[in-house]
Design a protein around this motif. Structure first.
Motif, mmCIF file in Angstrom:
data_model
loop_
_atom_site.group_PDB
_atom_site.id
_atom_site.type_symbol
_atom_site.label_atom_id
_atom_site.label_comp_id
_atom_site.label_asym_id
_atom_site.label_seq_id
_atom_site.Cartn_x
_atom_site.Cartn_y
_atom_site.Cartn_z
ATOM 1 N N SER A 18 14.479 4.016 -3.108
ATOM 2 C CA SER A 18 13.669 3.631 -1.952
ATOM 3 C C SER A 18 12.309 3.120 -2.405
ATOM 4 O O SER A 18 11.902 3.301 -3.558
ATOM 5 N N ASP A 19 11.624 2.491 -1.475
ATOM 6 C CA ASP A 19 10.291 1.938 -1.729
ATOM 7 C C ASP A 19 9.279 3.072 -1.743
ATOM 8 O O ASP A 19 9.178 3.847 -0.792
ATOM 9 N N CYS A 20 8.500 3.195 -2.800
ATOM 10 C CA CYS A 20 7.552 4.316 -2.903
ATOM 11 C C CYS A 20 6.469 4.243 -1.841
ATOM 12 O O CYS A 20 5.823 5.243 -1.542
ATOM 13 N N CYS A 21 6.271 3.072 -1.229
ATOM 14 C CA CYS A 21 5.289 2.968 -0.157
ATOM 15 C C CYS A 21 5.740 3.711 1.096
ATOM 16 O O CYS A 21 4.935 3.966 2.001
ATOM 17 N N GLU A 22 7.039 4.046 1.146
ATOM 18 C CA GLU A 22 7.571 4.775 2.285
ATOM 19 C C GLU A 22 7.645 6.277 2.007
ATOM 20 O O GLU A 22 8.068 7.039 2.873
ATOM 21 N N TRP A 23 7.259 6.688 0.832
ATOM 22 C CA TRP A 23 7.351 8.101 0.480
ATOM 23 C C TRP A 23 6.249 8.917 1.158
ATOM 24 O O TRP A 23 5.181 8.379 1.491
ATOM 25 N N ASP A 24 6.507 10.228 1.310
ATOM 26 C CA ASP A 24 5.486 11.138 1.810
ATOM 27 C C ASP A 24 4.310 11.187 0.830
ATOM 28 O O ASP A 24 4.495 11.110 -0.397
ATOM 29 N N PHE A 25 3.112 11.316 1.385
ATOM 30 C CA PHE A 25 1.864 11.495 0.624
ATOM 31 C C PHE A 25 1.393 10.228 -0.074
ATOM 32 O O PHE A 25 0.403 10.267 -0.808
ATOM 33 N N VAL A 26 2.087 9.105 0.114
ATOM 34 C CA VAL A 26 1.746 7.854 -0.576
ATOM 35 C C VAL A 26 1.347 6.801 0.450
ATOM 36 O O VAL A 26 2.022 6.618 1.462
ATOM 37 N N THR A 27 0.247 6.104 0.171
ATOM 38 C CA THR A 27 -0.192 4.986 1.012
ATOM 39 C C THR A 27 -0.399 3.758 0.131
ATOM 40 O O THR A 27 -1.028 3.858 -0.930
ATOM 41 N N CYS A 28 0.146 2.618 0.585
ATOM 42 C CA CYS A 28 -0.010 1.362 -0.149
ATOM 43 C C CYS A 28 -0.903 0.411 0.641
ATOM 44 O O CYS A 28 -1.114 0.585 1.851
ATOM 45 N N ARG A 29 -1.388 -0.623 -0.042
ATOM 46 C CA ARG A 29 -2.194 -1.649 0.620
ATOM 47 C C ARG A 29 -1.239 -2.697 1.193
ATOM 48 O O ARG A 29 -0.646 -3.467 0.473
ATOM 49 N N ASP A 30 -1.153 -2.733 2.516
ATOM 50 C CA ASP A 30 -0.197 -3.637 3.167
ATOM 51 C C ASP A 30 -0.620 -5.090 3.078
ATOM 52 O O ASP A 30 0.213 -5.986 3.111
ATOM 53 N N SER A 31 -1.909 -5.348 2.995
ATOM 54 C CA SER A 31 -2.396 -6.722 2.999
ATOM 55 C C SER A 31 -2.081 -7.456 1.703
ATOM 56 O O SER A 31 -2.139 -8.670 1.638
ATOM 57 N N SER A 32 -1.739 -6.740 0.679
ATOM 58 C CA SER A 32 -1.448 -7.373 -0.609
ATOM 59 C C SER A 32 0.034 -7.685 -0.708
ATOM 60 O O SER A 32 0.881 -6.916 -0.262
ATOM 61 N N PRO A 33 0.385 -8.828 -1.310
ATOM 62 C CA PRO A 33 1.817 -9.149 -1.463
ATOM 63 C C PRO A 33 2.539 -8.198 -2.406
ATOM 64 O O PRO A 33 3.761 -8.096 -2.376
ATOM 65 N N PHE A 34 1.795 -7.467 -3.240
ATOM 66 C CA PHE A 34 2.426 -6.541 -4.177
ATOM 67 C C PHE A 34 2.383 -5.095 -3.701
ATOM 68 O O PHE A 34 2.921 -4.233 -4.356
ATOM 69 N N ARG A 35 1.726 -4.794 -2.624
ATOM 70 C CA ARG A 35 1.658 -3.466 -2.011
ATOM 71 C C ARG A 35 1.367 -2.374 -3.046
ATOM 72 O O ARG A 35 2.166 -1.434 -3.230
ATOM 73 N N PRO A 36 0.265 -2.417 -3.756
ATOM 74 C CA PRO A 36 -0.037 -1.366 -4.731
ATOM 75 C C PRO A 36 -0.387 -0.041 -4.033
ATOM 76 O O PRO A 36 -0.833 -0.028 -2.893
ATOM 77 N N VAL A 37 -0.176 1.045 -4.751
ATOM 78 C CA VAL A 37 -0.522 2.378 -4.235
ATOM 79 C C VAL A 37 -2.034 2.541 -4.282
ATOM 80 O O VAL A 37 -2.656 2.368 -5.334
ATOM 81 N N VAL A 38 -2.627 2.882 -3.129
ATOM 82 C CA VAL A 38 -4.085 3.032 -3.069
ATOM 83 C C VAL A 38 -4.505 4.446 -2.706
ATOM 84 O O VAL A 38 -5.661 4.823 -2.915
ATOM 85 N N ASN A 39 -3.587 5.236 -2.162
ATOM 86 C CA ASN A 39 -3.975 6.579 -1.713
ATOM 87 C C ASN A 39 -2.855 7.561 -2.020
ATOM 88 O O ASN A 39 -1.712 7.353 -1.629
ATOM 89 N N LEU A 40 -3.210 8.645 -2.730
ATOM 90 C CA LEU A 40 -2.286 9.754 -2.961
ATOM 91 C C LEU A 40 -2.926 11.023 -2.410
ATOM 92 O O LEU A 40 -3.965 11.478 -2.910
#
Length: 795
Positions: A60-82
């Motif tokens: 699964s996409d790690c941006c959908e995991w619990d406790f993880v937040t990604c930057r949606d505005s970026s085409p690469f959706r990097p993890v920004v918040n744990l």
């Protein structure tokens, strides 16, 4: 043409495939970051008792995991918040848990990282400096230790840093000045020391600074006055000295100033009263002074005020009447006099602490309003009866009126306090035999000791929450009520110095959480219940000065609390109580237990009960021999079985009580010698064996040799020794028929003779062997002598 059409369709399908692939890869977290998170998960799985990362899987996409937040505005959706707060409850056996953070430190896109309250321990591992985009870092409430790593000070974009409630040590380095974007810095509750570097004054954007509960020393740096954006300055519970620096007056946005419990000295500056936005002011617990005669009209409107031990003299400061928003007031440990003023009752303060002063007069009924939650007036000179409307304080949690001159009955309205958790009315002159029924309350702590209450022992203090019940030094009579067993979590029961009669009942063994049982100085009869050893947490047992008979049960060896302290968590009420007392420096004499300690009655502070281990069976009519099993209670510090009818020899196993500080065996019928094993009692400072039938030499040791009070050994059959300046006759070898344990003790103690006898015996043996010729070279044979002479001639 057909082939051309098929070709075109193929291009369309291929283009769709590529776009789908691009879409899929562009709108999921980067593979390297996903791999880092999965690696963290695998490490946690090895070390955690619970596993909250079920949603973290490779498919699964790690941006959908619990406790993880990604930057949606970026085409690469990097993890920004744990946000991993409370997510990693690690097993107690793991000793290198901070290493689990290494994979996290590879996620360079992180803007926020929260690992608070997750049981991490050990030093912060390398790699933290990779997180150069980090704005918020929260590591509070772990067990992180060592120095604050230098890598941390390279995160120059940090705006929020919380390292409180860990075990960091060492100095706060000057590099702290590099974090110039910081808005929030909290380092409280660690073991940091040294002086605060002046570079802290370079954090120009700082709004909240808390360095409390550390070991910082030196003066408060004047550079703090450069932090013009500061609203909260909290430096409590350190070792800061000097005065309050004038540079603080430049902090015009200050809302909280907490400098309490340091070593500050000098006068409290009047310019503090010019801060218009100040809401919390705590200066207590220093060597500061306040001139109470100053006519001050403050510009602030305080919410909390603590001037504890600031040498306030005279009546309550008049300027307090202007503080209409005041919620918490602590003026304890001063020299305030006069009565409680009427204007104080108009302020609707929720917490009032005026203990340890010289206030007099009666309690105004207007004081007990519906908003009052905490009232501590202990150790004053207040008189009269409690107002009938005391129960109007419907949200009262703590009521402490100890050590005054109150009298009369307890008002029935007190039963209308459903949230009452602590009630301390000790050391007054209250009386009566009828008590308010606290059945609906959350009472955990009740101290009515040293009053004039009479009648049967009351048991109307609720059922489930009560942990401390202290009713000693009253006039209660009758038998011990079996209803005491309804307090199933009771830890401390003190009914000493009353007129309680009847036998000690077996039901006492049902109070399984008892740590303290004090029934001294009553008229209890019968034998010691065999159920008492069921109290495995018991560490203080005082049933002295009663009329108990029979033998001392050998089963007392099962009192595990006297062998090794058994951990129990003292419950003091609901969460509201805990929040209420967070800012409250509890009374100095908070629950004192009166026991005989080293020959005199002494009060033991309740907060230190955990370090005391006491067994006192003295002043009864106990008979038989001292059970050797008492020697198994290795944590005992005081053993008193004096003034009984005990006979026989003193067990040598009492020498196993390695932590014993005081032993009193006087006024019995004990015979034989004092066991030589007593020389092992390296912490013993008091030994009383007078008025027995003891004989022989008092054992020698560095501790015992200092016990030279003749009265402690007087009136025996024939004791001798340097302690009482009586010369001992030459020892005779032990004959048959002696007590087996005593003979073993004598054999063990042969080290004293061995210290001299071994080298003397060795010399004697060597001399004997030498004289017998075993160490003299044998004479050479005739042939050997001839060969030796021939060699000499050739030379």
């Amino acid at each position: 043409m057909a082939m051309v059409g098929q070709s075109r369709h193929g291009v369309v399908y291929f283009s769709f495939f590529l776009s789908s692939l691009f879409y899929t890869s562009s709108f999921s977290c980067p593979p390297d970051q996903k791999q880092a998170l999965l690696e963290f998960k695998s490490l946690v799985a090895l070390n955690s008792e619970k596993f909250p990362f079920a949603s973290w899987n490779a498919s699964s996409d790690c941006c959908e995991w619990d406790f993880v937040t990604c930057r949606d505005s970026s085409p690469f959706r990097p993890v920004v918040n744990l946000n991993l707060s409370f997510t990693v409850p690690l097993s107690p056996s793991n000793s290198a848990t901070s290493a689990l953070l290494k994979p996290i430190f590879r996620i360079r896109s992180l803007v926020e990282l929260d690992i608070s309250s997750s049981s991490f321990r050990g030093e912060i591992p390398p790699g933290l400096s990779n997180l150069t985009r980090l704005l918020r870092l929260n590591m509070k409430s772990n067990s992180l230790s060592g120095l604050i790593p230098a890598e941390l000070f390279r995160l120059t974009k940090l705006q929020y840093l919380d390292l409180r409630s860990n075990s960091f040590e060492g100095n706060l380095p000057p590099e702290i000045g590099a974090l110039r974007d910081l808005r929030y810095l909290n380092l409280e509750g660690n073991s940091l020391d040294g002086e605060i570097p002046s570079e802290i004054g370079q954090l120009y954007n700082l709004q909240n600074l808390s360095l409390s509960q550390n070991q910082f020393i030196g003066d408060i740096p004047t550079a703090i006055g450069n932090l013009f954006s500061l609203s909260d300055l909290i430096l409590s519970k350190n070792k800061f000295g000097g005065g309050i620096p004038d540079s603080i007056r430049k902090l015009e946005k200050l809302e909280t100033l907490q400098l309490d419990d340091n070593l500050l000295s000098g006068g409290i500056p009047t310019w503090l009263f010019e801060f218009e936005g100040l809401e919390i002011l705590k200066l207590g617990g220093n060597n500061l002074t306040w001139n109470n005669s100053l006519n001050i009209i403050p510009k602030f409107s305080l919410f909390e005020l603590s001037l504890r031990s600031c040498r306030l003299i005279g009546s309550l400061p008049r300027w307090l009447w202007t503080q209409m928003n005041l919620n918490f007031l602590d003026l304890s440990q001063n020299e305030l006099t006069g009565t409680i003023p009427e204007w104080l009752t108009d302020l609707d303060i929720r917490s009032i602490i005026l203990s340890d002063n010289k206030l007099s007069g009666t309690l105004p009924p207007e004081l007990f309003t519906s908003t009052l939650s905490l009232l501590d007036l202990s150790r004053n000179n207040l008189t009269g009866e409690l107002p009938e409307n005391v129960g109007n304080s419907g949200i009262m949690v703590i009521l402490m009126l100890a050590s005054n001159k109150f009298s009369g009955l307890l008002p029935e309205s007190m039963s209308e306090m459903p949230f009452l958790t602590m009630l301390d009315l000790s050391n007054n002159s209250f009386s009566g035999s009828v008590f308010p029924k606290f059945d609906a309350s959350d009472l955990a702590y009740v101290d009515l000791s040293n009053n004039k209450f009479f009648g049967e022992i009351p048991t109307s203090f609720g059922k489930y929450s009560l942990r401390i019940l202290s009713l000693g030094q009253n006039l209660f009579s009758g038998h011990l009520p079996e209803s005491l067993t309804t307090y199933s979590y009771l830890e401390h029961l003190d009914l000493s110095s009353n007129n309680i009669t009847g036998e000690l009942q077996e039901f006492l063994g049902e109070l399984e959480y008892l740590k303290v049982l004090n029934l001294r100085n009553n008229s209890l009869a019968g034998s010691i219940p065999k159920s008492l050893p069921n109290l495995t947490y018991l560490q203080i047992l005082d049933i002295s000065n009663n009329q108990l008979q029979g033998n001392i049960p050998t089963e007392l060896r099962n009192l595990m609390g006297m062998i090794k302290a058994q951990p129990t968590d003292m419950y003091l009420g609901n969460g509201y109580f805990l929040n209420l007392t967070e800012n409250w420096n509890a009374s100095v004499e908070f629950q004192k237990l009166i026991v005989e300690w080293k020959g005199s009655l002494r009060p033991l502070a309740r907060k230190n009960i955990g370090i005391y281990f006491l067994l006192d069976l003295s002043k009864n009519q106990l008979s038989g021999e001292i059970p050797a099993s008492i020697g198994d209670l290795k944590s005992l510090k005081t053993l008193n079985i004096s003034h009984n009818n005990l006979e026989g020899r003193i067990p040598g196993r009492l020498g196993n009580l390695e932590k014993l500080e005081s032993m009193d065996l006087s006024y019995n019928k004990l015979s034989g010698e004092i066991p030589k094993s007593f020389a092992l009692l390296g912490q013993l400072t008091t030994l009383r064996v007078s008025n027995n039938k003891l004989k022989g030499e008092i054992p020698r040791s560095p501790q015992l040799d200092r016990m030279n009070d003749i009265n402690d050994f007087a009136n025996n059959s024939g004791l001798c020794g340097i302690q009482i300046q009586v010369l001992c006759e030459k020892k005779v070898s032990p004959k048959g028929g002696e007590d087996e344990e005593e003979v073993e003790s004598e054999q063990w103690f042969s080290w004293e003779g061995a210290a001299v006898g071994y080298p003397m015996g060795l010399l004697s043996a060597v001399g004997t062997i030498y004289a017998a010729g075993y160490l003299i070279p044998p004479p050479a044979s005739k042939a050997r002598r001839s060969r030796r002479a021939h060699r000499l001639r050739r030379r």
